[in-house]
Design a protein around this motif. Structure first.
Motif, PDB file in Angstrom:
ATOM      1  N   SER A  19       0.821  -1.223   0.000  1.00 36.04           N
ATOM      2  CA  SER A  19       0.000   0.000   0.000  1.00 36.04           C
ATOM      3  C   SER A  19       0.851   1.268   0.000  1.00 36.04           C
ATOM      4  N   LEU A  20       1.941   1.246  -0.681  1.00 35.86           N
ATOM      5  CA  LEU A  20       2.841   2.391  -0.876  1.00 35.86           C
ATOM      6  C   LEU A  20       3.702   2.784   0.314  1.00 35.86           C
ATOM      7  N   ASN A  66      -7.136   9.854   4.103  1.00 32.02           N
ATOM      8  CA  ASN A  66      -7.008   9.012   2.919  1.00 32.02           C
ATOM      9  C   ASN A  66      -6.835   9.874   1.676  1.00 32.02           C
ATOM     10  N   ALA A  67      -5.867   9.533   0.862  1.00 26.89           N
ATOM     11  CA  ALA A  67      -5.633  10.224  -0.399  1.00 26.89           C
ATOM     12  C   ALA A  67      -6.226   9.397  -1.535  1.00 26.89           C
ATOM     13  N   SER A  68      -6.360   9.994  -2.680  1.00 31.17           N
ATOM     14  CA  SER A  68      -6.909   9.270  -3.828  1.00 31.17           C
ATOM     15  C   SER A  68      -6.000   8.112  -4.253  1.00 31.17           C
ATOM     16  N   TYR A  69      -4.725   8.192  -3.913  1.00 32.91           N
ATOM     17  CA  TYR A  69      -3.746   7.184  -4.335  1.00 32.91           C
ATOM     18  C   TYR A  69      -3.302   6.264  -3.192  1.00 32.91           C
ATOM     19  N   ALA A  70      -3.728   6.551  -1.944  1.00 34.39           N
ATOM     20  CA  ALA A  70      -3.324   5.711  -0.818  1.00 34.39           C
ATOM     21  C   ALA A  70      -4.370   5.755   0.281  1.00 34.39           C
ATOM     22  N   ASP A  71      -4.790   4.586   0.730  1.00 34.12           N
ATOM     23  CA  ASP A  71      -5.747   4.473   1.826  1.00 34.12           C
ATOM     24  C   ASP A  71      -4.958   4.319   3.122  1.00 34.12           C
ATOM     25  N   THR A  77     -11.244  11.742   4.164  1.00 35.46           N
ATOM     26  CA  THR A  77     -10.437  11.859   2.952  1.00 35.46           C
ATOM     27  C   THR A  77      -9.678  13.171   2.993  1.00 35.46           C
TER      28      THR A  77
END
Length: 84
Positions: A19-20, A66-71, A77
């Motif tokens: 998850s990054l 939460n970002a659009s690219y990482a939860d 959000t």
């Protein structure tokens, strides 16, 4: 020696992050070498590299969004954040 004469840098390292940002098996296999408290006593010395030890380490959920690219497991959000 490599980057800035630091033998602890590995240019052949393969990231296994989940998850990054959560350490995977490759990150877990690295022995940390920094004495982080030498930078500031406010830092907590840990026995892993990176910010999040593994999938069971949830400390970040209480202050992140939460970002659009990482939860990040947050209830909010980043787009809804009052500072976005």
């Amino acid at each position: 020696m490599n980057a800035a004469g630091n033998a602890n840098n590995d240019f052949n390292f393969v990231s296994s992050l989940i998850s990054l940002f959560i350490n995977g098996s490759n990150e877990t296999a690295v022995t940390p070498v920094a004495n982080i408290t030498s930078f500031s006593p406010d830092f907590l010395q840990v026995d892993y590299i990176g910010a999040v030890r593994d999938i069971n380490d949830l400390w970040y959920q209480s202050w992140s969004c939460n970002a659009s690219y990482a939860d990040f497991g947050s209830l909010q959000t980043c787009a809804a954040s009052p500072v976005s």
